[in-house]
Design an enzyme around this catalytic site. Structure first.
Site, PDB file in Angstrom:
ATOM      1  N   ASP A 169       1.106   3.751  -1.177  1.00 49.30           N
ATOM      2  CA  ASP A 169       2.141   2.773  -0.861  1.00 49.30           C
ATOM      3  C   ASP A 169       2.448   1.919  -2.102  1.00 49.30           C
ATOM      4  O   ASP A 169       1.535   1.349  -2.711  1.00 49.30           O
ATOM      5  CB  ASP A 169       1.611   1.874   0.273  1.00 49.30           C
ATOM      6  CG  ASP A 169       2.689   0.975   0.850  1.00 49.30           C
ATOM      7  OD1 ASP A 169       3.625   1.504   1.472  1.00 49.30           O
ATOM      8  OD2 ASP A 169       2.585  -0.254   0.672  1.00 49.30           O
TER       9      ASP A 169
ATOM     10  N   GLU B 179       4.685   6.790  -3.317  1.00 52.22           N
ATOM     11  CA  GLU B 179       5.785   6.203  -2.558  1.00 52.22           C
ATOM     12  C   GLU B 179       6.400   5.100  -3.417  1.00 52.22           C
ATOM     13  O   GLU B 179       6.177   3.926  -3.197  1.00 52.22           O
ATOM     14  CB  GLU B 179       5.308   5.630  -1.217  1.00 52.22           C
ATOM     15  CG  GLU B 179       6.441   5.124  -0.339  1.00 52.22           C
ATOM     16  CD  GLU B 179       6.659   3.620  -0.388  1.00 52.22           C
ATOM     17  OE1 GLU B 179       7.670   3.161   0.154  1.00 52.22           O
ATOM     18  OE2 GLU B 179       5.827   2.885  -0.968  1.00 52.22           O
TER      19      GLU B 179
END
Lengths: 622, 622
Positions: free
Chosen positions: B380, B409
């Site tokens: 993330d 990401e």
């Protein structure tokens, strides 16, 4: 720095040649426009500099880079070079912590939320800068901090801490611990003549004013007004050294040679000496030095041919038999391209054990002639000698004489020609001589004048050479010569022609791109005012080049649209100086074409009138 | 080697990422096709090899390079990689002296000129090879030389010395003193799943079979047949760790939260533990491990979300207060994007003094979950943490578990996304989610699937994510979902969709690309067989991908011509398997276009009939 702590990254630095393995090339007055992708994780601000200096000097100069495309993390800066020799530069990036603090805190201030804690952090951060600011700057910071101590409100403190002068100071002096730097890159700066020059090639022995007579340096002096009158500023001599006797070649490269044949000057050396001697038939060394001076008086510089070919009579053969290849029977090997034999030439063996002696001797020769005033060397066939030798000898010569120019006469495969340029040759021959059609001229000159090639390769365009009499000239008549003269003088900034071109003369060996009765093998006489010559046109072209700065830049060439495939339309701009060139590539008939003048590039509105001045005819058009 | 003696040069090696600073990426079974410009001065022959090995192993493998374009000095070779991990390779070039001798001497032999001296040289040259040949080869050479000694005529000697077997042997073993080598380059080989996979993203807590109930790992096990039935082989979970209580967010990211609200799983950690614990509401660690196994039974691999966000209740805050940023008043700082505050998240301070402790702990977490059977991590927001950290932690994790896949990401600026991929991320998110028009899709996918980008960047195409509900889906209706499904499954080999996509569901927050009632903040229930779903189409697309090798290659994408700007026409080929994809980019109406099938690429003659098989409808056309 500790690599673990690295936050900024510098990538994709331009311009570079082979990722910085070789220097880029520039001339005094040029700007080095450096670009790179520079970024860090997160949203914090960063800053970057280009740091440059004249190589070897202590003093570094700094120019701050600007992020001109934040979305692409694209940064730019430029610096000017004015010294001949090498510059070195690197890029350095830092975390711009104080600017980040001001930026973030301002958002809170503007949003009207509490920022007391941020003010305390700002003071702490600013104080850290005392650790590396230079004294005068430190004083400024201390004063600001002392003033801050007296304030009672966050708003007043914010005023002091966000003062643009303070922010600029701290942003200009970021935390040295965050420094990230690129490798050190190099710029080779050669004098302007490396980029802008008009070369005239001749055999001095063929400059006599009487048919059949061996020309001399004194004859050349008499020819200088004519050469200067045509606008040339480099006079390039084929070898001027004593010519070998043994196996001397006769006219048209024949194996038979009469007593009076002068031989091929590329077979260097006889009882009068080798590469550091002059052929007595041309005159004395003093005559030569006088010629150098006389030429300078006409704004003409002498370029010397450097051909590492020894005749069987070269002093080296006796002095240094170890420098040559030997057959198993102990005899020295002449040059061969099996099954062809070149018995009048003995090549130095750069693979021999004592190769370093050869290197040193070659260096001695360059320095010897540089001392005599020759600062331009045209190197014969450099691609058949070790490239590392050239790299070394060019660097060593330029250490002592930084203004020396080396031209690589390599007509070979593209990778070899480019490699020689990367390794140190100041300028290079090119394939121009064989590019005649619109598409091939366009493709080739786009390649030459665009990075990376334009950063290391300066193409010296020769219309012809003693060895090359292009079919286009053989068949195109006087118009053919005119076409090639216009192309050579305007496509590049540096070009050359071999004597006789201006007379549109030449008889080919049938079916070959070679001259019959080549100057290489015999004494030749020419009438320099022979009818049909294009002397005046060449003089005009050279004058136009000198008067128009746009024609003195190498990499500003652009091709424009012309509907007719026989019409080449291109141009060069430099500031307000816009040159357009329209060339009919067909020597046989008039061609008509619509050409599309890129007025938007010249800052001309679509509905605006403008004048076009034909510099060849002096006509003006609206 | 002594640089002065270097004769060959190796330049322009391809493929390289940033000139070899970073590895190129491949998967087992791939060929690494290496090209370079290799040349030397003069006309002598040279030879070259690519030398490669699995990094760390002793044994080098050699593949001889071939000069496939002598005019451009262009050399090629390729080798196959089959081991996961790193390979290293370099290029080495040599002077091929014996082949040069044979070539030159043959010309004399053929021309009928004397070559006695050359024969003597040939024997001398061949004898030199005894100095470095390995014993068996040396014996062969000695026998040849012994045989030569018995010969009386040059012709007989030439027969022996020019024997192709002898020449091949000596050409394969050139003088080691002439060796020139490139730097060592690296290849990162990841398992095939790094290139070819279909991801299904879900919140396990929203997998219950009853509205309002908190889903569990056991519920997910029950959903596996459905997910596998759609053809997915990676099941990607948003964070499964205990969720923070303090400042917990309510539905739609509201600051107000009721007792029963489950919170946002991206706020990790509470009294039950942090990143190495599972949320008890989902089940136990044993349940999780059971799920990993059950998924494997369906050919599905679990991918875990790795979000370095600590809730205010994360154990780290007590155990390691030093790992966090503090305000001047000593309190720990929550996350901010001024003036926005994220009081439910405390970011780790990678700039703290003990940053290395953080690095080590993160590594421990990756190894912990890898041990539990998780070999795919979706990271993330990696672009907000130090890039050197990622480089290190990925390398360290893969040292122990070479099969671990890391997905970055990062939806940010292109240079950052590329940098993360270069530094070690196995695959990356992309801008696919926002590319809808023909030109932008064409441009972007040409960039992605062409070197240098295709050598280090594997784009995992997400149709939607919990955070991104693209306008195209909001407005395009069921056709919009179908269009994006076809594009995602065929433009890249690896793609993903977030649960609900298959139901063509979703209510946007007006004017934003976000879901109302996002799964991120509440328990949601879905009817997986809701009418209007495209489950069958997705299953069919995934089956087509598995049955057609052309759709399993990343860099074989080609765009073909379609006259209509709303019709995108492209294809992929692998051997005899040719896939053409025609997509109507307009979700609102039928579009008609002529498409130009590139039959020449498929080896079909212009007058030849061929069959096109529509894999979605199973229709066949002639």
């Amino acid at each position: 720095m500790n690599k673990n702590r690295q936050r900024t990254f510098i990538e994709n630095v331009q311009p570079l040649v082979d990722n910085g393995l070789y220097p880029i090339k520039r001339e005094p007055g040029d700007k080095v426009h450096v670009t790179a992708d520079i970024f860090r994780d997160g949203h914090q601000k960063i800053c970057a500099w280009v740091e440059y200096r004249v190589a070897g000097r202590q003093k570094w100069n700094y120019v701050r880079m600007e992020c001109t495309n934040p979305g692409l993390d694209f940064w730019e800066a430029e610096f000017e070079v004015d010294q001949i020799g090498f510059y070195e530069y690197c890029l350095a990036s830092y975390c711009d912590d104080y600017a980040t603090w001001v930026f973030d805190t301002r958002k809170k201030v503007d949003a009207g939320v509490d920022y007391h804690s941020d003010i305390l952090e700002g003071i702490e951060l600013a104080s850290k800068f005392k650790g590396w600011l230079k004294d005068s700057d430190k004083d400024y910071l201390k004063k600001a901090l002392a003033q801050a101590e007296k304030q009672l409100t966050d708003a007043a403190l914010w005023q002091i801490l966000s003062d643009p002068k303070l922010e600029a100071l701290l942003s200009a002096n970021p935390d040295p611990a965050t420094r990230v730097e690129s490798p050190l890159y190099k710029v080779r700066v050669d004098r302007v003549k490396a980029r802008f020059a008009a070369w005239y090639e001749c055999f001095p022995r063929n400059c006599a004013f009487e048919p059949g007579k061996h020309g001399t340096f004194k004859d050349v002096i008499k020819r200088l007004p004519h050469i200067a009158g045509m606008g040339f500023d480099v006079l390039y001599f084929t070898p001027i050294h004593p010519v070998g006797h043994t196996k001397r070649k006769g006219p048209n490269n024949s194996l038979v040679c009469s007593e009076t044949d002068p031989g091929c000057p590329y077979s260097v050396g006889n009882e009068h000496g080798g590469h550091d001697a002059v052929n007595p038939e041309l005159g004395t060394m003093e005559d030569f030095e006088e010629l150098v001076k006389a030429a300078a008086g006409y704004g003409i510089e002498l370029a010397m041919d450097f051909a590492i070919n020894c005749s069987p009579d070269h002093p080296y053969l006796k002095q240094h038999p170890d420098w040559f290849s030997k057959r198993p029977d102990g005899t020295i090997k002449f040059a061969e391209n099996p099954p062809k034999k070149y018995e009048d030439i003995y090549p130095l063996n750069f693979e021999c054990e004592k190769y370093k002696e050869i290197w040193d001797e070659m260096l001695r020769l360059f320095l010897f002639w540089a001392e005599k005033g020759v600062r331009i060397f045209r190197i014969d066939n450099p691609h058949t000698k070790p490239f590392r030798f050239w790299q070394w000898v060019i660097a060593e010569t330029q250490k002592k004489y930084p203004d020396v120019i080396f031209l690589a006469e390599a007509f070979t495969r593209p990778k070899l020609m480019k490699s020689l340029a990367k390794l140190g040759f100041t300028m290079s021959y090119s394939y121009f001589t064989w590019r005649n059609e619109k598409q091939e001229l366009t493709d080739y000159f786009k390649e030459l004048t665009t990075p990376p090639e334009s950063d290391f390769y300066r193409a010296n365009l020769f219309t012809n050479t003693p060895d090359i009499f292009p079919y286009f000239l053989q068949t195109g008549g006087r118009a053919g010569y005119q076409i090639r003269a216009v192309l050579a003088t305007t496509l590049s900034t540096v070009y050359g022609m071999f004597q006789g071109f201006e007379l549109c003369e030449g008889i080919p060996i049938p079916g070959r791109e070679e001259y019959l009765n080549s100057d290489k093998y015999e004494i030749r006489y020419r009438d320099w005012n022979a009818p049909g010559n294009i002397v005046e046109m060449i003089a005009k072209l050279n004058r136009i080049r000198k008067e128009n700065p746009a024609l003195q830049e190498y990499d500003n060439l652009e091709f424009y649209r012309a509907d007719n495939d026989k019409i080449l339309f291109y141009g060069k701009s430099m500031g307000d100086n816009h040159i357009m060139v329209v060339v009919n590539l067909d020597p046989f008939q008039t061609q008509v074409s619509t050409v599309y003048v890129p007025i938007e590039k010249f800052g001309i509105a679509p509905d605006q009138f403008y004048e076009v001045h034909d510099l060849l005819t002096d006509n003006r058009y609206w």
